[in-house]
Enzyme design. Structure first.
Site, PDB file in Angstrom:
ATOM      1  N   CYS A   1     -38.072   4.441  40.468  1.00  0.00           N
ATOM      2  CA  CYS A   1     -36.933   5.732  40.656  1.00  0.00           C
ATOM      3  C   CYS A   1     -36.259   4.675  40.854  1.00  0.00           C
ATOM      4  CB  CYS A   1     -38.127   6.605  41.567  1.00  0.00           C
ATOM      5  SG  CYS A   1     -38.372   5.539  43.167  1.00  0.00           S
TER       6      CYS A   1
ATOM      7  N   ASP B   1      -1.068  -7.933  21.044  1.00  0.00           N
ATOM      8  CA  ASP B   1      -0.761  -8.633  20.742  1.00  0.00           C
ATOM      9  C   ASP B   1      -0.076  -8.324  18.615  1.00  0.00           C
ATOM     10  OD1 ASP B   1      -0.560 -12.039  19.557  1.00  0.00           O
ATOM     11  OD2 ASP B   1      -2.303 -11.262  18.477  1.00  0.00           O
TER      12      ASP B   1
ATOM     13  N   ASP C   1      -6.466 -11.781  19.393  1.00  0.00           N
ATOM     14  CA  ASP C   1      -7.728 -12.057  19.093  1.00  0.00           C
ATOM     15  C   ASP C   1      -7.445 -13.687  18.641  1.00  0.00           C
ATOM     16  OD1 ASP C   1      -4.827 -12.449  16.925  1.00  0.00           O
ATOM     17  OD2 ASP C   1      -6.363 -12.569  14.694  1.00  0.00           O
TER      18      ASP C   1
ATOM     19  N   CYS D   1     -36.903   1.900  43.838  1.00  0.00           N
ATOM     20  CA  CYS D   1     -38.339   1.058  43.539  1.00  0.00           C
ATOM     21  C   CYS D   1     -36.823  -0.012  42.560  1.00  0.00           C
ATOM     22  CB  CYS D   1     -39.045   0.954  41.995  1.00  0.00           C
ATOM     23  SG  CYS D   1     -40.029   1.859  42.322  1.00  0.00           S
TER      24      CYS D   1
ATOM     25  N   ASP E   1      -4.225 -15.876  23.276  1.00  0.00           N
ATOM     26  CA  ASP E   1      -4.617 -14.538  23.802  1.00  0.00           C
ATOM     27  C   ASP E   1      -5.254 -14.481  25.038  1.00  0.00           C
ATOM     28  OD1 ASP E   1      -2.528 -13.389  22.329  1.00  0.00           O
ATOM     29  OD2 ASP E   1      -4.039 -13.082  20.719  1.00  0.00           O
TER      30      ASP E   1
END
Length: 743
Positions: free
Chosen positions: A17, A429, A635, A20, A639
């Protein structure tokens, strides 16, 4: 002891649980050298980060010892780069074994059946001794795990679900044994052996169902792992092909892939033409053409052609292995909302035990019926299990990240998942993100009218550019239909101006407007069209003949084509109420052309890489002091800073590794439609988290008072507790039906 890195995963045994989870984290955090630990109850995995300067091997040994002392045996999770021949569906699951569950239910059934028949007037109650003989194995053998785990928690001055179950069922069993001995030989009395046995049987059943449901949340990872072939056919120096285990393939090996086979490695095609189905890796529905020079990904299915592939990545460095690590990493991380659960679970069990004691005293002192008081206190202990609370967040995150991965969206951390649902602005971009990232021929126009003149113009330009690797030269060659029959002599590149050469005995020059002016070539026949194209962001080159007199033959216009999915992606974001911004380092004409074509109103051109991050920060500040959540999509290397600065960084996998490492979400297809899709699955996942937490809290808020008031028997409480955990996981699993929005 294996060598481990500064961050490693541990497989934890015995967690039941949210309490724990808190104990595991507390025990590991107290170990010298541990900077941070995050535990996922759903996967039973702990991710440990070491402090700077900590010795990994020594710290790992200390952490394992601390967890073992706390009652949670653990071991290092080592990535296996060799394929497994075992069926994933047959892999052992956490939780009780099936036979234990069946046996517990079988032993409990004769005890509870008479209770069910009693309202019908049927008296089938077993003798007290028979009840004892049926209940004892369930209590002390099949239920031994609750005693062991509960004792260790108590020894650590804390509590967990197992302690609640052990105390509650022991109280019911002990009360029954007392009543049986007290009333021996004095007729029959109601015993509670069935309550103790049924509660344990139902808890075991609930944990078993929960484990089965949790396995379904990891199906995406198992499906990806199953893509890895077991062997590869490697071509040796003498020309023979040898089939070897995949983990023996080395970088630079030439691998032979026959039609219909799965590609065993990442690599570059050396020979052959075919197509590859990469749908399970990238989410791309259509096969991609492969030819010499093409990159291929291990796990994809080869089409109709035979390929020779030079290996560029194997084992843990392959694309497939990295994808699996990214998804596992996201599932291991905690969402910020989970911190609330951790704070609650830290005090939950002690509070429940206090409420159970209060229930016992209140009923006993008020009615004098201590037997009934004990039964009500048992109900409080049993129904208050915090399992559902601990599973609410990780189950939803696992299901959401798993289904996203199947559709080519890799969510690398849970924080990005949680923030993404609040994104109000997406900054894009331009080059390589909304556009193809490579120039293509936009227009070829000859001064002389007619298709023949235009075809000749393109053939002459292609002849001049035949040996050049310049991006514009490749665009010219790609646009030329069929192999060029023209040949150029004396070709010379003129830096900053263009290229010169002789085609069919005619001196030609291909280059910029400035060079044409130097050569005395009048551009007036096409000046107006050239200006219009340049205003739209196109790059324009001119082709001129120098003999017998300088004269313009035509113009070639180049542009970076907009991806087909860009417009639908922007429209989908706009429909969702999300603003879009274009941030480009390109010239204003090109940026404006792309932005206006896609309907993006806020356009920033000529933005230097270091300024992109500042622009993202300004977007986050918003206007009027109202902070906005910003996602950045890019990409390239330029960036990376902006991706890191954004609340949510989204990188195209077609770009650089730096961009992907800086982003929280990676789109494997390089498709802009992945952006609204990623935000959509983030919203749905967060909604599931909130639903799960609401029901988990509501379940306890309603169930505990009902049990304390005596309106729930221990058996009903046990069934409700088991149902709550299973229902939370089942609710999260509905995310598996998610499909990306259509473009």
């Amino acid at each position: 002891m294996p060598v481990v890195a500064k961050e490693f995963d541990l497989l934890i045994e015995g967690m039941s649980c949210a309490s724990c989870v808190a104990r595991v984290e507390r025990a590991a955090s107290a170990t010298a050298g541990v900077q941070r630990i995050e535990v996922n109850l759903a996967t039973e995995v702990a991710r440990v980060e070491l402090s700077p300067g900590a010795e990994s091997g020594t710290t790992l040994a200390a952490v394992l010892a601390a967890l073992d002392h706390a009652g949670y045996p653990s071991h290092l999770k080592v990535e296996d780069t060799a394929p497994s021949t075992a069926d994933p569906a047959e892999a052992p699951m956490p939780g009780p074994a099936t036979w234990r569950v069946i046996l517990a239910l079988a032993l409990a059934a004769p005890l509870v059946l008479p209770m069910l028949l009693m309202p019908l007037g049927v008296d089938a109650m077993l003798p007290p001794l028979a009840q004892l003989l049926l209940a004892a194995p369930v209590q002390f053998w099949l239920g031994a795990r609750f005693y062991v785990s509960g004792y260790k928690a108590l020894r650590d001055l804390s509590g967990n679900m197992d302690l609640l179950v052990a105390l509650g069922t022991s109280a019911a069993f002990g009360l029954s044994l007392y009543l049986m001995l007290r009333h021996a030989g004095h007729g029959t009395t109601h015993l509670y052996f069935e309550a103790a046995a049924v509660v344990i049987a139902l808890v075991l059943l609930g944990k078993w169902l929960e484990a089965r449901a949790k396995r379904q949340t990891t199906e995406a990872i198992r499906a990806l792992q199953a893509l890895r072939p077991e062997t590869a056919r490697v071509r040796r120096a003498e020309g023979r092909d040898e089939e070897i285990p995949i983990h023996q393939v080395r970088l630079g090996d030439t691998v032979v892939v026959l039609p219909g086979e799965r590609l065993p490695v990442d690599g570059e095609v050396l020979e052959g033409r075919s197509e590859a189905d990469e749908s399970l890796i990238t989410g791309e529905s259509l096969p991609r053409a492969k030819e010499p020079g093409s990159r291929v990904t291990g796990g994809a299915i080869n089409g109709s052609g035979r390929l020779l592939v030079r290996t560029t990545a194997v084992g843990a460095e392959s694309t497939l292995a990295r994808i699996v690590r990214l998804v596992e990493s996201a599932q291991a991380r905690k969402a910020p909302i989970q911190r609330l659960v951790d704070r609650v679970s830290a005090v939950f069990v002690p509070v429940v035990m206090a409420l159970a004691l209060l229930t016992l005293l209140a009923w006993g002192l008020a009615t004098g019926d201590w037997e009934h008081a004990i039964v009500n206190a048992v109900s409080v202990l049993v129904i208050a299990c915090p399992c559902a609370l601990g599973l609410a967040t990780p189950a939803a995150i696992m299901a959401g990240t798993g289904v996203a991965a199947r559709h080519g969206i890799l969510i690398q951390d849970a924080e990005a998942l949680e923030l993404a649902h609040r994104v109000g602005i997406v900054a894009f971009d331009k080059t390589g993100t909304l556009t193809e990232g490579r120039p293509s021929m936009r227009e070829c126009r000859a001064v002389d009218p007619g298709a023949d003149a235009q075809a000749l113009l393109l053939a002459q330009a292609a002849a001049l550019q035949a040996g050049s690797e310049h991006p514009l030269a490749r665009a010219v060659r790609d646009a030329a239909i069929g192999p060029s029959v023209l040949h150029a002599d004396d070709v010379k590149a003129v830096p900053g101006r263009g290229v010169s050469g002789r085609v069919q005995g005619q001196e030609l020059r291909l280059g910029s407007a400035g060079w044409m002016a130097e050569l005395g070539v009048s551009l007036s026949p096409l000046r107006e069209r050239a200006d219009a194209l340049q205003a739209e962001g196109a790059t324009v080159s001119f082709l001129a003949a120098m003999t017998p007199v300088p004269r313009l033959l035509g113009l070639l216009a180049f542009g970076d084509a907009i991806k087909p999915a860009s417009a639908p992606a922007i429209a989908a974001l706009r429909a969702a109420g999300i603003a879009t911004v274009l941030v480009s380092g390109d010239n204003p004409g090109s940026a404006q052309a792309v932005g206006h074509a896609l309907g993006i109103e806020q356009i920033h051109a000529e933005v230097l890489p270091e300024h992109k991050a500042r622009l993202v920060e300004s977007l986050k500040r918003g206007t009027g002091g109202k902070r906005r959540v910003v996602a950045m999509v890019g990409d390239g290397l330029n960036d990376a800073a902006a991706l890191a600065a954004a609340d949510v960084g989204i990188a195209m996998s077609t770009g650089t590794d730096v961009a992907m490492h800086a982003a929280g979400i990676v789109l494997m297809r390089g498709d802009p439609m992945g952006v609204p899709a990623a935000l959509d699955i983030a919203r749905r996942t967060h909604r599931k988290i909130r639903q799960n937490l609401f029901w988990a809290f509501a379940y306890n808020a309603i169930g505990i008072p009902l049990a304390a008031m005596g309106w729930l028997s221990p058996m009903v409480a046990g069934a409700a507790m088991a149902f709550s955990s299973v229902s939370v996981v089942a609710n999260a699993l509905t995310l598996r039906r998610w499909r990306p929005p259509a473009g």
